[in-house]
Design an enzyme around this catalytic site. Structure first.
Site, PDB file in Angstrom:
ATOM      1  N   LYS A 148       0.839  -1.214   0.000  1.00 22.45           N
ATOM      2  CA  LYS A 148       0.000   0.000   0.000  1.00 22.45           C
ATOM      3  C   LYS A 148       0.868   1.256   0.000  1.00 22.45           C
ATOM      4  O   LYS A 148       0.680   2.160  -0.804  1.00 22.45           O
ATOM      5  CB  LYS A 148      -0.900   0.001   1.250  1.00 22.45           C
ATOM      6  CG  LYS A 148      -1.548   1.350   1.532  1.00 22.45           C
ATOM      7  CD  LYS A 148      -2.436   1.329   2.765  1.00 22.45           C
ATOM      8  CE  LYS A 148      -1.743   1.550   4.075  1.00 22.45           C
ATOM      9  NZ  LYS A 148      -1.390   2.947   4.399  1.00 22.45           N
ATOM     10  N   ASN A 149       1.823   1.298   0.939  1.00 18.33           N
ATOM     11  CA  ASN A 149       2.582   2.540   1.103  1.00 18.33           C
ATOM     12  C   ASN A 149       3.589   2.768  -0.023  1.00 18.33           C
ATOM     13  O   ASN A 149       4.087   3.879  -0.188  1.00 18.33           O
ATOM     14  CB  ASN A 149       3.270   2.561   2.470  1.00 18.33           C
ATOM     15  CG  ASN A 149       2.256   2.757   3.580  1.00 18.33           C
ATOM     16  OD1 ASN A 149       1.097   3.075   3.324  1.00 18.33           O
ATOM     17  ND2 ASN A 149       2.692   2.559   4.816  1.00 18.33           N
ATOM     18  N   CYS A 167      -4.445  12.731  12.947  1.00 16.99           N
ATOM     19  CA  CYS A 167      -5.254  11.512  12.865  1.00 16.99           C
ATOM     20  C   CYS A 167      -5.062  10.731  14.155  1.00 16.99           C
ATOM     21  O   CYS A 167      -4.393  11.193  15.076  1.00 16.99           O
ATOM     22  CB  CYS A 167      -4.888  10.693  11.639  1.00 16.99           C
ATOM     23  SG  CYS A 167      -3.290   9.931  11.744  1.00 16.99           S
ATOM     24  N   ARG A 205       0.880  14.689  13.132  1.00 21.91           N
ATOM     25  CA  ARG A 205       1.288  14.501  11.740  1.00 21.91           C
ATOM     26  C   ARG A 205       1.390  15.793  10.914  1.00 21.91           C
ATOM     27  O   ARG A 205       0.634  16.003   9.951  1.00 21.91           O
ATOM     28  CB  ARG A 205       0.374  13.483  11.070  1.00 21.91           C
ATOM     29  CG  ARG A 205       0.315  12.193  11.871  1.00 21.91           C
ATOM     30  CD  ARG A 205      -0.304  11.074  11.135  1.00 21.91           C
ATOM     31  NE  ARG A 205       0.552  10.544  10.094  1.00 21.91           N
ATOM     32  CZ  ARG A 205       0.205   9.546   9.298  1.00 21.91           C
ATOM     33  NH1 ARG A 205      -0.983   8.996   9.425  1.00 21.91           N
ATOM     34  NH2 ARG A 205       1.030   9.108   8.389  1.00 21.91           N
ATOM     35  N   LEU A 211       7.924  19.547   6.935  1.00 22.60           N
ATOM     36  CA  LEU A 211       9.147  19.148   6.225  1.00 22.60           C
ATOM     37  C   LEU A 211       8.893  19.048   4.717  1.00 22.60           C
ATOM     38  O   LEU A 211       9.753  19.404   3.909  1.00 22.60           O
ATOM     39  CB  LEU A 211       9.665  17.810   6.759  1.00 22.60           C
ATOM     40  CG  LEU A 211      10.022  17.795   8.257  1.00 22.60           C
ATOM     41  CD1 LEU A 211      10.356  16.383   8.723  1.00 22.60           C
ATOM     42  CD2 LEU A 211      11.198  18.730   8.529  1.00 22.60           C
ATOM     43  N   ASP A 222       4.822   0.725  12.030  1.00 23.40           N
ATOM     44  CA  ASP A 222       3.606   0.093  11.499  1.00 23.40           C
ATOM     45  C   ASP A 222       3.445  -1.364  11.953  1.00 23.40           C
ATOM     46  O   ASP A 222       2.427  -1.996  11.640  1.00 23.40           O
ATOM     47  CB  ASP A 222       3.582   0.164   9.964  1.00 23.40           C
ATOM     48  CG  ASP A 222       3.407   1.586   9.464  1.00 23.40           C
ATOM     49  OD1 ASP A 222       3.006   2.450  10.264  1.00 23.40           O
ATOM     50  OD2 ASP A 222       3.676   1.838   8.274  1.00 23.40           O
ATOM     51  N   ARG A 241      -8.424  -0.363   5.167  1.00 23.85           N
ATOM     52  CA  ARG A 241      -7.556   0.621   4.506  1.00 23.85           C
ATOM     53  C   ARG A 241      -6.215  -0.006   4.127  1.00 23.85           C
ATOM     54  O   ARG A 241      -5.541   0.482   3.228  1.00 23.85           O
ATOM     55  CB  ARG A 241      -7.314   1.820   5.427  1.00 23.85           C
ATOM     56  CG  ARG A 241      -8.558   2.667   5.662  1.00 23.85           C
ATOM     57  CD  ARG A 241      -8.224   3.910   6.450  1.00 23.85           C
ATOM     58  NE  ARG A 241      -6.935   4.428   6.019  1.00 23.85           N
ATOM     59  CZ  ARG A 241      -5.981   4.843   6.839  1.00 23.85           C
ATOM     60  NH1 ARG A 241      -6.158   4.815   8.132  1.00 23.85           N
ATOM     61  NH2 ARG A 241      -4.842   5.290   6.367  1.00 23.85           N
TER      62      ARG A 241
END
Ligand code: EPU
Length: 459
Positions: free
Chosen positions: A22-23, A123, A128, A132, A336, A428
């Site tokens: 996903k990422n 979130c 978050r 940057l 994660d 998700r």
């Protein structure tokens, strides 16, 4: 709303194929904004976040050209084609559903000279900020303001210009910030050096795809990226790397159920820190078809021929040992997988410590795991875990994607029934997790929350 009903205590065994990441896929899809040629991606996972980004890209004039006629997601091949470059506003209504929408900023700015994107809020896992990302793009010459909750970024008449940029922040490097600045720098004039760049495998995959499109990027996988700007990029055909977090989650499912699971398409090269800690805990990860020790192809990683697409067998000892772990940017232990590891350590024989250095408030699962009998004490970014012999099923609330995965693992290990509410968080990032766990022997059902009471206890 969908709910999982899990009858715990089953030993998992069998095979599972790891999906595309996903990422990795999210910034790869966004990179299709950098060219007017089609970008074909293979092994894109069928996930809510991915579909949201494809929808957002559609609103930005970049259409999916191979969407199946029946409206389904298809086989994971997704071709994006940017056909209308006049649309550059990523609206709050979409961005608020998915923070990763921010990865459209760098590509839009670089190719179209203008981008307006709603500022993503915080979130469940923390504040978050995106300072940057903005600092890096400003260093390339972008003029950035925030107005009405939107980031408005413009390229001055001379275009973006390469620069040397330190991109580190209070919590180390930034993954999507690096993706944004690297993507934008591909079309800047001259050379850009990003110092303290993210080293995550997803950034390596993005750099490799951008190079296929004609970019000149070196240093991917190290903290210093050097990008020589080019005047334009073309299309490409690219296979997304497998999902290291999904793989790590299934490894930990084997750990908590005393299971025996074979992972196909497993990116062991991207999981060395997680595998190190699993080793210490007493979980064994071995290549299924190891290359002969004398073979020149033998990689350092458990003898796998292709260490990013390996076949590994995961088994665990009955006794899990405690461990002390700190989450860190890659190649450290990934944030994660923190919630999933906490579930493993909740069942270890002794006291473990987890310190969260990336998102110090990413601990919403602590209260829920405690409801299942885990003995956890949190002090700021640290949780002390006193292992217990058993967890007991309970109704619990999913709060964010990885916390939900930690709760599913707890449900698989627990005695009795666990009911996990709000599994849309899980959807998700995990494709059909309940079907895949069921195929491994788990007793798990997805039902509407109103139907939970009707689910029969299996004999
Ligand atoms: N940070 C700043 N300023 C910024 C950007 C980040 O201070 O401008 C801080 C963050 O608050 C955090 C740290 O830097 O403390 C690292 O954040 P990063 O920017 O690396 O996170 P991200 O790029 O927004 C990606 C993943 C996350 C994963 C993190 C860390 C995607 C779509 N998301 O987020 O994945 O946790 O990197 O590895 O790639 C997930 O999949 O569940 C997930 C949350």
């Amino acid at each position: 709303m969908d709910t999982f009903v899990i009858e715990g205590g089953r030993r998992l065994s069998g095979r599972v194929r790891i999906n595309g990441s996903k990422n990795a896929a999210l910034p790869l899809l966004a990179a299709s904004l950098l060219t007017d040629q089609p970008v074909k991606l293979r092994e894109v996972p069928n996930l809510a976040d991915i579909k949201n980004l494809i929808r957002l890209l559609g609103e930005l004039g970049c259409r999916r050209t191979d969407e199946p006629a029946d409206g389904s997601f298809g086989d994971g091949t997704v071709t994006m084609h940017s056909v209308d470059e006049s649309l550059s506003h990523a609206r709050y209504e979409i961005v608020r559903t998915m923070r990763a929408s921010i990865c459209t900023l760098g590509p839009m700015l670089a190719r179209r000279g203008f981008a307006q994107i709603s500022l993503p809020g915080g979130c469940a896992i923390g504040e978050r900020p995106v300072d940057l990302h903005l600092r890096g793009l400003a260093a390339l010459g972008a003029q950035i303001t925030v107005n009405g909750g939107d980031i408005i970024a413009k390229v001055p008449s001379g275009g973006l210009v390469g620069n040397t940029i330190f991109l580190g922040g209070p919590f180390g490097s930034t993954v999507l910030g690096t993706a944004n600045v690297m993507s934008a720098a591909t079309l800047a004039k001259g050379v850009t050096t990003i110092e303290s760049a993210a080293c995550e495998p997803e950034i390596v995959d993005l750099a490799n795809m951008l190079n296929k499109m004609g970019a000149k990027i070196t240093g991917q996988g190290s903290p210093r990226l050097v990008i020589e700007g080019v005047s334009e990029l073309g299309g490409c055909d690219h296979r997304v790397i497998p999902d290291r977090i999904e793989a790590g989650t299934y490894m930990m499912a084997a750990a908590v159920t005393n299971g025996d699971i074979v992972l196909e398409n497993c990116p062991v090269d991207a999981l060395l820190s997680a595998m190190h800690y699993l080793d210490t805990v007493g979980v064994h990860v071995e290549a299924c078809n190891p290359v002969a020790a004398t073979s020149p192809q033998k990689s350092a990683h458990r003898g796998c021929e292709d260490p990013m697409r390996c076949c590994v067998r995961v088994t665990s000892d009955r006794i899990l040992h405690p461990v002390e772990v700190t989450t860190q940017p890659h190649p450290g232990f990934p944030t994660d997988l923190q919630a999933q590891l906490m579930t493993v350590l909740a069942l270890a024989d002794g006291n473990s410590v987890i310190t969260e250095k990336i998102f110090p408030d990413r601990f919403l699962h602590v209260a829920e795991l405690s409801r299942m009998g885990a003995k956890l004490i949190r002090h700021g970014p640290t949780v002390v875990i006193s292992g217990v012999r058993r967890l007991v099923g309970a109704p619990v609330m999913a709060s964010d994607l990885r916390a939900s995965a930690g709760l599913v693992l707890a449900g698989l290990a627990a005695e009795g029934r666990t009911i996990i509410n709000r599994v849309y968080h899980l959807d998700r990032g995990y494709d059909r997790m309940e079907d895949r766990l069921r195929a491994l022997g788990a007793v798990i059902q997805r039902v509407d929350e109103k139907e939970v009471a009707e689910v029969a206890v299996p004999g």
